[in-house]
Design a protein around this motif. Sequence first.
Motif, PDB file in Angstrom:
ATOM      1  N   UNK A  48       0.835  -1.201   0.000  1.00 50.38           N
ATOM      2  CA  UNK A  48       0.000   0.000   0.000  1.00 50.38           C
ATOM      3  C   UNK A  48       0.875   1.259   0.000  1.00 50.38           C
ATOM      4  N   UNK A  49       1.890   1.286   0.850  1.00 51.26           N
ATOM      5  CA  UNK A  49       2.770   2.454   0.922  1.00 51.26           C
ATOM      6  C   UNK A  49       3.548   2.636  -0.378  1.00 51.26           C
ATOM      7  N   UNK A  50       3.988   1.525  -0.956  1.00 53.31           N
ATOM      8  CA  UNK A  50       4.700   1.588  -2.226  1.00 53.31           C
ATOM      9  C   UNK A  50       3.826   2.194  -3.317  1.00 53.31           C
ATOM     10  N   UNK A  51       2.587   1.727  -3.409  1.00 51.22           N
ATOM     11  CA  UNK A  51       1.731   2.245  -4.481  1.00 51.22           C
ATOM     12  C   UNK A  51       1.300   3.675  -4.210  1.00 51.22           C
ATOM     13  N   UNK A  52       1.184   4.056  -2.923  1.00 47.27           N
ATOM     14  CA  UNK A  52       0.878   5.454  -2.617  1.00 47.27           C
ATOM     15  C   UNK A  52       2.016   6.337  -3.113  1.00 47.27           C
ATOM     16  N   UNK A  53       3.259   5.934  -2.830  1.00 50.94           N
ATOM     17  CA  UNK A  53       4.421   6.707  -3.295  1.00 50.94           C
ATOM     18  C   UNK A  53       4.443   6.796  -4.819  1.00 50.94           C
ATOM     19  N   UNK A  54       4.156   5.674  -5.496  1.00 48.08           N
ATOM     20  CA  UNK A  54       4.121   5.677  -6.957  1.00 48.08           C
ATOM     21  C   UNK A  54       3.010   6.577  -7.488  1.00 48.08           C
ATOM     22  N   UNK A  86      -4.988   8.194  -3.695  1.00 47.88           N
ATOM     23  CA  UNK A  86      -3.717   7.679  -4.204  1.00 47.88           C
ATOM     24  C   UNK A  86      -3.754   6.162  -4.312  1.00 47.88           C
ATOM     25  N   UNK A  87      -4.321   5.499  -3.309  1.00 41.40           N
ATOM     26  CA  UNK A  87      -4.426   4.033  -3.343  1.00 41.40           C
ATOM     27  C   UNK A  87      -5.301   3.601  -4.508  1.00 41.40           C
ATOM     28  N   UNK A  88      -6.427   4.270  -4.686  1.00 39.52           N
ATOM     29  CA  UNK A  88      -7.337   3.905  -5.772  1.00 39.52           C
ATOM     30  C   UNK A  88      -6.689   4.112  -7.136  1.00 39.52           C
ATOM     31  N   UNK A  89      -6.036   5.255  -7.314  1.00 44.03           N
ATOM     32  CA  UNK A  89      -5.378   5.555  -8.588  1.00 44.03           C
ATOM     33  C   UNK A  89      -4.276   4.540  -8.867  1.00 44.03           C
ATOM     34  N   UNK A  90      -3.454   4.244  -7.854  1.00 44.49           N
ATOM     35  CA  UNK A  90      -2.352   3.295  -8.050  1.00 44.49           C
ATOM     36  C   UNK A  90      -2.858   1.882  -8.281  1.00 44.49           C
ATOM     37  N   UNK A  91      -3.916   1.500  -7.580  1.00 46.42           N
ATOM     38  CA  UNK A  91      -4.476   0.156  -7.776  1.00 46.42           C
ATOM     39  C   UNK A  91      -5.030   0.016  -9.193  1.00 46.42           C
ATOM     40  N   UNK A  92      -5.724   1.056  -9.657  1.00 46.97           N
ATOM     41  CA  UNK A  92      -6.222   1.026 -11.043  1.00 46.97           C
ATOM     42  C   UNK A  92      -5.066   0.964 -12.032  1.00 46.97           C
ATOM     43  N   UNK A  93      -4.030   1.741 -11.769  1.00 49.45           N
ATOM     44  CA  UNK A  93      -2.851   1.738 -12.629  1.00 49.45           C
ATOM     45  C   UNK A  93      -2.192   0.355 -12.651  1.00 49.45           C
ATOM     46  N   UNK A  94      -2.080  -0.275 -11.483  1.00 45.55           N
ATOM     47  CA  UNK A  94      -1.477  -1.615 -11.411  1.00 45.55           C
ATOM     48  C   UNK A  94      -2.303  -2.626 -12.192  1.00 45.55           C
ATOM     49  N   UNK A  95      -3.620  -2.544 -12.059  1.00 45.78           N
ATOM     50  CA  UNK A  95      -4.491  -3.458 -12.798  1.00 45.78           C
ATOM     51  C   UNK A  95      -4.362  -3.272 -14.301  1.00 45.78           C
ATOM     52  N   UNK A  96      -4.379  -2.029 -14.740  1.00 47.26           N
ATOM     53  CA  UNK A  96      -4.245  -1.751 -16.168  1.00 47.26           C
ATOM     54  C   UNK A  96      -2.856  -2.134 -16.684  1.00 47.26           C
TER      55      UNK A  96
END
Length: 150
Positions: A48-54, A86-96
């Motif tokens: 979670x922290x990693x994807x927030x930073x990204x 940030x979590x939502x945006x990064x999670x969507x980005x990771x999925x895509x």
Amino acid sequence: MCEREREREREREMILPVAKLGALAVKTFSKPIANRIKKEATHHPKFRQLIINLAQANHRFTTQIQRRIYGHATDVAIRPLNEEKAVQVAADLAGELFVFSVAGAALIFEVQRSSRSEARKEESRRQELEQISKQDSYKRKHQWSRFWSS
């Protein structure tokens, strides 16, 4: 138009529908995995922290690019996204990104497979031409030898 050219034309006509179907299949099969990645991203603290930073880095980058494109000042402070956004945006980005990676891998595999198939066909044609050339030279040789011996 020779038979090979007609065959190539039929292959070209079939590529687009097959490509669309393949892209749809890749997206359909990889979407559940992408959703799982999104779900896991929101629950594990380190991830979670990693994807927030990204997500924050991506937000700063895209905001700066947009400001440059529209001619606005780029030396202003950019407000960070709130944690949930940030979590939502990064999670969507990771999925895509996962879906895109699977599609890219499938495309690379298909190009390599097609390339190997073309190489085999070309080798077969080369051998065919070589065989015809040998037969032709044999016929010419024997034709002249019969001409001179008579």
